[in-house]
Write a protein that holds these residues in place. Structure first.
Motif, PDB file in Angstrom:
ATOM      1  N   GLY A  69       0.817  -1.213   0.000  1.00 55.31           N
ATOM      2  CA  GLY A  69       0.000   0.000   0.000  1.00 55.31           C
ATOM      3  C   GLY A  69       0.848   1.258   0.000  1.00 55.31           C
ATOM      4  N   PHE A  70       1.901   1.258   0.822  1.00 58.77           N
ATOM      5  CA  PHE A  70       2.787   2.419   0.844  1.00 58.77           C
ATOM      6  C   PHE A  70       3.467   2.593  -0.508  1.00 58.77           C
ATOM      7  N   GLY A  71       3.942   1.493  -1.092  1.00 58.16           N
ATOM      8  CA  GLY A  71       4.578   1.568  -2.414  1.00 58.16           C
ATOM      9  C   GLY A  71       3.627   2.120  -3.454  1.00 58.16           C
ATOM     10  N   TYR A  72       2.377   1.674  -3.406  1.00 63.59           N
ATOM     11  CA  TYR A  72       1.377   2.173  -4.352  1.00 63.59           C
ATOM     12  C   TYR A  72       1.185   3.681  -4.176  1.00 63.59           C
ATOM     13  N   ILE A  73       1.072   4.124  -2.937  1.00 61.40           N
ATOM     14  CA  ILE A  73       0.836   5.544  -2.670  1.00 61.40           C
ATOM     15  C   ILE A  73       2.036   6.381  -3.111  1.00 61.40           C
ATOM     16  N   ALA A  74       3.252   5.891  -2.851  1.00 56.68           N
ATOM     17  CA  ALA A  74       4.450   6.618  -3.273  1.00 56.68           C
ATOM     18  C   ALA A  74       4.496   6.711  -4.803  1.00 56.68           C
ATOM     19  N   LEU A  75       4.185   5.618  -5.488  1.00 56.68           N
ATOM     20  CA  LEU A  75       4.152   5.655  -6.960  1.00 56.68           C
ATOM     21  C   LEU A  75       3.033   6.562  -7.461  1.00 56.68           C
ATOM     22  N   HIS A  76       1.916   6.562  -6.762  1.00 60.00           N
ATOM     23  CA  HIS A  76       0.789   7.431  -7.100  1.00 60.00           C
ATOM     24  C   HIS A  76       1.228   8.901  -7.052  1.00 60.00           C
ATOM     25  N   PHE A  77       1.927   9.260  -5.976  1.00 57.92           N
ATOM     26  CA  PHE A  77       2.414  10.636  -5.844  1.00 57.92           C
ATOM     27  C   PHE A  77       3.421  10.963  -6.953  1.00 57.92           C
ATOM     28  N   LEU A  78       4.344  10.044  -7.224  1.00 59.81           N
ATOM     29  CA  LEU A  78       5.331  10.285  -8.286  1.00 59.81           C
ATOM     30  C   LEU A  78       4.657  10.412  -9.647  1.00 59.81           C
ATOM     31  N   ALA A  79       3.639   9.601  -9.909  1.00 62.09           N
ATOM     32  CA  ALA A  79       2.912   9.704 -11.183  1.00 62.09           C
ATOM     33  C   ALA A  79       2.230  11.060 -11.294  1.00 62.09           C
ATOM     34  N   TYR A  80       1.634  11.535 -10.198  1.00 62.16           N
ATOM     35  CA  TYR A  80       1.018  12.867 -10.198  1.00 62.16           C
ATOM     36  C   TYR A  80       2.083  13.942 -10.441  1.00 62.16           C
ATOM     37  N   ALA A  81       3.198  13.845  -9.707  1.00 65.40           N
ATOM     38  CA  ALA A  81       4.251  14.861  -9.834  1.00 65.40           C
ATOM     39  C   ALA A  81       4.797  14.917 -11.255  1.00 65.40           C
ATOM     40  N   TRP A  82       4.887  13.758 -11.897  1.00 61.97           N
ATOM     41  CA  TRP A  82       5.422  13.714 -13.255  1.00 61.97           C
ATOM     42  C   TRP A  82       4.366  14.085 -14.296  1.00 61.97           C
ATOM     43  N   SER A  83       3.212  13.414 -14.257  1.00 68.40           N
ATOM     44  CA  SER A  83       2.233  13.594 -15.333  1.00 68.40           C
ATOM     45  C   SER A  83       1.519  14.936 -15.279  1.00 68.40           C
ATOM     46  N   SER A  84       1.270  15.446 -14.093  1.00 67.65           N
ATOM     47  CA  SER A  84       0.525  16.701 -13.978  1.00 67.65           C
ATOM     48  C   SER A  84       1.425  17.924 -13.815  1.00 67.65           C
ATOM     49  N   ASN A  85       2.675  17.710 -13.378  1.00 68.02           N
ATOM     50  CA  ASN A  85       3.536  18.852 -13.068  1.00 68.02           C
ATOM     51  C   ASN A  85       4.942  18.749 -13.641  1.00 68.02           C
ATOM     52  N   GLY A  86       5.258  17.676 -14.332  1.00 68.69           N
ATOM     53  CA  GLY A  86       6.598  17.540 -14.900  1.00 68.69           C
ATOM     54  C   GLY A  86       7.699  17.636 -13.863  1.00 68.69           C
TER      55      GLY A  86
END
Length: 168
Positions: free
Chosen positions: A42-59
């Motif tokens: 679950g923690f790994g999923y959440i960390a990847l979720h945040f990284l995906a947001y940081a990359w896809s929405s904010n570069g």
């Protein structure tokens, strides 16, 4: 932790919360050994979720990420849930459990704050169709109720543990 883009398309995680309640309700299930794996996953999923947001929405632009945290309450609540979970992942080993003693259990109760915050994060993403939010909120609510001592005792009385056969 995101809104738009691929990062915001998945429900909040909290699968580690349902292991103990399910084991209480149906004592023939032996899910307790899986609890740690679910928590780390679950923690790994959440960390990847945040990284995906940081990359896809904010570069990965930190100024844009900080601005989103200030302007969008869903982002703030999601990051708060992530921050609450950060100390849980590295301290989920047997060694840390022994080192921290009773404080380990207290520390790991942060999950009871993080999971409702993740549900709130999902709610505040302002989606048009809220059906899944209500499903997740209801599931988390039921799992929290099952963890109440009064409810746990009722299940334990109704479903006593099966006797263990003596080895010969």
């Amino acid at each position: 932790v995101g809104g738009g883009g691929p990062a915001g398309r998945h429900p909040p995680r909290g699968q580690e919360l349902h292991v103990a309640p399910l084991a209480e309700v149906n004592q023939s299930l032996n899910l307790i050994p899986l609890r740690r794996a679910f928590g780390v996953y679950g923690f790994g999923y959440i960390a990847l979720h945040f990284l995906a947001y940081a990359w896809s929405s904010n570069g990965f632009d930190s100024a844009l990420i900080w601005r989103a945290l200030g302007e969008r309450r869903a982002m703030s609540v999601g990051v708060l849930a992530l921050v609450l979970l950060i100390p849980l992942a590295p301290t989920s080993t047997n060694g840390w459990q022994k080192r921290l003693g009773k404080r380990w259990k207290l520390l790991h109760r942060l999950v009871y704050l993080a999971v409702p915050l993740s549900v709130l994060h999902y709610f505040w993403l302002e989606r048009d169709i809220m059906d899944w939010f209500f499903v997740y909120a209801a599931l988390v609510g039921i799992l929290f109720v099952i963890r109440l001592p009064v409810v746990r005792r009722a299940f334990t009385k109704r479903n006593p543990p099966a006797p263990v056969a003596a080895s010969e």
